[in-house]
Design a protein around this motif. Structure first.
Motif, PDB file in Angstrom:
ATOM      1  N   ASP A   1     -20.468  65.074  38.643  1.00  0.00           N
ATOM      2  CA  ASP A   1     -20.417  65.549  39.835  1.00  0.00           C
ATOM      3  C   ASP A   1     -21.053  64.540  40.821  1.00  0.00           C
ATOM      4  O   ASP A   1     -21.327  64.500  41.848  1.00  0.00           O
ATOM      5  CB  ASP A   1     -20.803  66.976  40.324  1.00  0.00           C
TER       6      ASP A   1
ATOM      7  N   SER B   1      -7.673  69.030  39.125  1.00  0.00           N
ATOM      8  CA  SER B   1      -7.037  70.468  39.029  1.00  0.00           C
ATOM      9  C   SER B   1      -6.620  70.514  40.735  1.00  0.00           C
ATOM     10  O   SER B   1      -7.253  70.319  41.468  1.00  0.00           O
ATOM     11  CB  SER B   1      -8.431  71.506  38.826  1.00  0.00           C
TER      12      SER B   1
ATOM     13  N   ASP C   1     -15.955  69.520  31.875  1.00  0.00           N
ATOM     14  CA  ASP C   1     -15.832  69.440  30.417  1.00  0.00           C
ATOM     15  C   ASP C   1     -14.600  68.944  29.679  1.00  0.00           C
ATOM     16  O   ASP C   1     -14.783  68.958  28.578  1.00  0.00           O
ATOM     17  CB  ASP C   1     -16.014  71.155  30.225  1.00  0.00           C
TER      18      ASP C   1
ATOM     19  N   ARG D   1      -5.873  75.097  36.022  1.00  0.00           N
ATOM     20  CA  ARG D   1      -6.505  75.647  36.955  1.00  0.00           C
ATOM     21  C   ARG D   1      -7.650  76.462  36.429  1.00  0.00           C
ATOM     22  O   ARG D   1      -8.774  76.631  36.988  1.00  0.00           O
ATOM     23  CB  ARG D   1      -6.056  76.352  38.219  1.00  0.00           C
ATOM     24  N   TYR D   2      -7.426  76.624  35.237  1.00  0.00           N
ATOM     25  CA  TYR D   2      -8.547  77.221  34.336  1.00  0.00           C
ATOM     26  C   TYR D   2      -9.515  76.255  33.753  1.00  0.00           C
ATOM     27  O   TYR D   2     -10.699  76.972  33.015  1.00  0.00           O
ATOM     28  CB  TYR D   2      -8.001  78.259  33.312  1.00  0.00           C
ATOM     29  N   ASP D   3      -9.296  75.026  33.679  1.00  0.00           N
ATOM     30  CA  ASP D   3     -10.102  73.914  33.150  1.00  0.00           C
ATOM     31  C   ASP D   3     -11.134  73.750  34.005  1.00  0.00           C
ATOM     32  O   ASP D   3     -10.799  73.565  35.225  1.00  0.00           O
ATOM     33  CB  ASP D   3      -9.259  72.662  32.751  1.00  0.00           C
ATOM     34  N   ARG D   4     -12.530  73.448  33.550  1.00  0.00           N
ATOM     35  CA  ARG D   4     -13.424  72.853  34.393  1.00  0.00           C
ATOM     36  C   ARG D   4     -13.353  71.349  33.913  1.00  0.00           C
ATOM     37  O   ARG D   4     -13.543  70.838  32.993  1.00  0.00           O
ATOM     38  CB  ARG D   4     -14.872  73.416  33.735  1.00  0.00           C
TER      39      ARG D   4
ATOM     40  N   LYS E   1     -14.309  73.640  46.695  1.00  0.00           N
ATOM     41  CA  LYS E   1     -15.088  73.486  45.393  1.00  0.00           C
ATOM     42  C   LYS E   1     -14.447  72.382  44.494  1.00  0.00           C
ATOM     43  O   LYS E   1     -15.085  71.986  43.769  1.00  0.00           O
ATOM     44  CB  LYS E   1     -15.122  74.949  44.751  1.00  0.00           C
TER      45      LYS E   1
ATOM     46  N   ASN F   1     -13.893  66.268  39.158  1.00  0.00           N
ATOM     47  CA  ASN F   1     -12.371  66.885  39.412  1.00  0.00           C
ATOM     48  C   ASN F   1     -11.625  65.739  40.213  1.00  0.00           C
ATOM     49  O   ASN F   1     -10.297  65.878  40.396  1.00  0.00           O
ATOM     50  CB  ASN F   1     -12.113  67.952  40.240  1.00  0.00           C
TER      51      ASN F   1
END
Length: 109
Positions: free
Chosen positions: A100, A32, A84, A78-81, A41, A47
């Protein structure tokens, strides 16, 4: 991103997720985008993946490469985690969930 985190990513990934190269052209790819100014973050390990600089640049300049990156989870909206969304490793032909804590888990279907 500090040297220790980069070292942990190299240990987890080992090579470019796209082509398998493991030379000094390896760089960090934010799945992202951080955007201008960026957000710390988005520096979490789920990520981040390792790509060669050639393919990383191609993602930003070529629609076909960008589409491939989206299909394989190397780029996310940018809305995806990231935690997940699985990511595909072309070299070993597996999908993974990234954590993480700099680990990856094979997606079992």
């Amino acid at each position: 991103m500090n040297y220790k985190q980069f070292s942990q990513l190299l240990k987890r990934d080992g090579y470019c997720w796209h082509c398998g190269i493991d030379d000094n052209t390896l760089i960090i790819q934010h799945r992202s985008n951080k955007g201008f100014g960026g957000s710390k973050k988005l520096d979490n390990a789920a990520n981040l993946i390792i790509l060669c600089s050639a393919f990383n640049n191609l993602i930003e300049s070529d629609a076909k490469a960008a589409g491939m990156a989206i299909r394989y989870g190397w780029k996310l909206s940018r809305y995806d985690r990231a935690i997940d969304k699985p990511v595909y490793n072309i070299v070993d032909n597996n999908w993974y969930f990234l954590t993480d804590d700099f680990c990856r888990q094979v997606v079992i279907e």
